[in-house]
Design an enzyme around this catalytic site. Structure first.
Site, mmCIF file in Angstrom:
data_model
loop_
_atom_site.group_PDB
_atom_site.id
_atom_site.type_symbol
_atom_site.label_atom_id
_atom_site.label_comp_id
_atom_site.label_asym_id
_atom_site.label_seq_id
_atom_site.Cartn_x
_atom_site.Cartn_y
_atom_site.Cartn_z
ATOM 1 C CG HIS A 1 4.584 -6.308 -3.705
ATOM 2 N ND1 HIS A 1 4.530 -5.342 -2.545
ATOM 3 C CD2 HIS A 1 3.718 -5.430 -4.631
ATOM 4 C CE1 HIS A 1 4.063 -4.317 -2.719
ATOM 5 N NE2 HIS A 1 3.503 -4.255 -3.960
ATOM 6 C CG HIS B 1 -1.884 -3.773 -3.702
ATOM 7 N ND1 HIS B 1 -1.303 -4.612 -2.876
ATOM 8 C CD2 HIS B 1 -1.145 -3.237 -4.375
ATOM 9 C CE1 HIS B 1 0.309 -4.610 -3.106
ATOM 10 N NE2 HIS B 1 0.091 -3.618 -4.218
ATOM 11 C CD GLU C 1 3.644 -0.510 -4.969
ATOM 12 O OE1 GLU C 1 2.663 -1.004 -5.084
ATOM 13 O OE2 GLU C 1 4.809 -1.552 -5.449
ATOM 14 C CG HIS D 1 5.215 -0.955 -11.362
ATOM 15 N ND1 HIS D 1 5.999 -0.426 -10.086
ATOM 16 C CD2 HIS D 1 4.070 -1.101 -10.634
ATOM 17 C CE1 HIS D 1 5.063 -0.954 -8.734
ATOM 18 N NE2 HIS D 1 3.976 -1.211 -9.325
HETATM 19 FE FE LIG Z 1 2.248 -3.248 -4.893
#
Ligand SMILES: [Fe+2]
Length: 287
Positions: free
Chosen positions: A12, A59, A240, A193
């Site tokens: 996302h 977030h 995540e 990431h």
């Molecule tokens: Fe995220």
């Protein structure tokens, strides 16, 4: 009776939303990524789900360090796109499915999953970017959505095992809803990431591909994977990926892969995407 028919795993990355909203999908940098979702758009138009239970993380938009629910279920009638600093994304308001959401809340809590109930929530890129990737830019989203926010921002996040168990409890909840609904479960976030520090920009293709393989080849092994594994091999934000295990648990035994796509880079991350057909069996017991 409602049923979970399929799962969608999807990164996302916020920059994807900015590329869509800024009309850059045909740019040389972005075109290969969006091409990878063309099949998925056709597939979901044929599947025509009534409701998506969309597992994502907020977030620091709707929540903050003042309040950190580990699992939060959205029971509202609608969820506006959040202002993440540049104004809300120009996407439709997300329509909820409160009857099913409240049934799920009841079922989960009586199943000893003490979830947080959220009646008002703006939804950020964690939820809206996967919607854009799967549905493009419609004037109204063609599906109702039950947001399920998981804390993976502030330590400690839930274990993969707990996420998987939540997925199983979700499947039981949906299966006991007395309305004929085609329900999908989406897991979002990842893949590898890291956004900060000396390892910023870390991409680990081998780890990502092995994770995608294990979703069907050895799903239970993923439930035993510790957080440190994700962080060490997939970067600090790679954790995540535990959210995909909520999806995996909800698909029952014998889920099979229908499609996958993997692309590097999007911003400074790897993008992973998979479509899974649900298995036949819903777990009967608790967790
Ligand atoms: Fe995220």
């Amino acid at each position: 009776m409602a049923r979970i028919s399929a799962g969608v795993g999807c990164s996302h990355v916020p920059a994807i939303g900015a590329a869509i909203d800024g009309g850059k999908v045909s740019d040389a940098y972005w075109a290969p990524l969006f091409k990878g979702f063309e099949h998925s758009k056709r597939w979901i138009a044929e599947e025509a789900p009534d409701v998506v239970i969309l597992v994502y993380n907020d977030h620091a938009t709707a929540f903050s360090l003042e309040m950190i629910p580990t699992f939060a279920l959205g029971t509202a009638e609608r969820f506006p796109p959040a202002d993440e600093g540049w104004g809300p994304r120009p996407v439709p308001v997300v329509e909820g499915a409160p009857d099913l959401a409240w049934h799920i809340a009841q079922s989960l809590i009586l199943d000893e999953f003490d979830i947080t109930i959220v009646n008002r929530m703006d939804v950020d890129h964690g939820l809206t970017v996967p919607m854009s990737l799967m549905f493009g830019q419609p004037s109204a989203w063609p599906v109702k959505v039950i947001p399920l926010a998981v804390n993976v921002v502030q330590y400690p996040p839930p274990t993969g095992h707990r996420c998987f168990a939540l997925g199983r409890a979700l499947a039981r909840a949906v299966a006991s809803f007395d309305e004929d609904l085609n329900v999908q479960i989406w897991g979002t976030g990842g893949m590898s990431h890291q956004l900060q520090g000396p390892r910023a920009g870390l991409i680990n293709r081998d780890y990502d591909v092995a994770f995608l393989d294990a979703l069907t080849a050895d799903p239970l092994s993923l439930t035993q994977r510790p957080h440190l594994d994700y962080i060490r091999y997939a970067g600090s934000e790679g954790v995540e990926l535990v959210m995909w295990l909520v999806m995996l648990g909800a698909l029952g035994e014998g889920a099979r892969e229908l499609y996958r796509f993997y692309h590097v880079p999007a911003s400074n991350t790897a993008v992973g995407h998979i479509i899974l057909r649900a298995g036949d069996k819903v777990s009967p017991g608790t967790s």
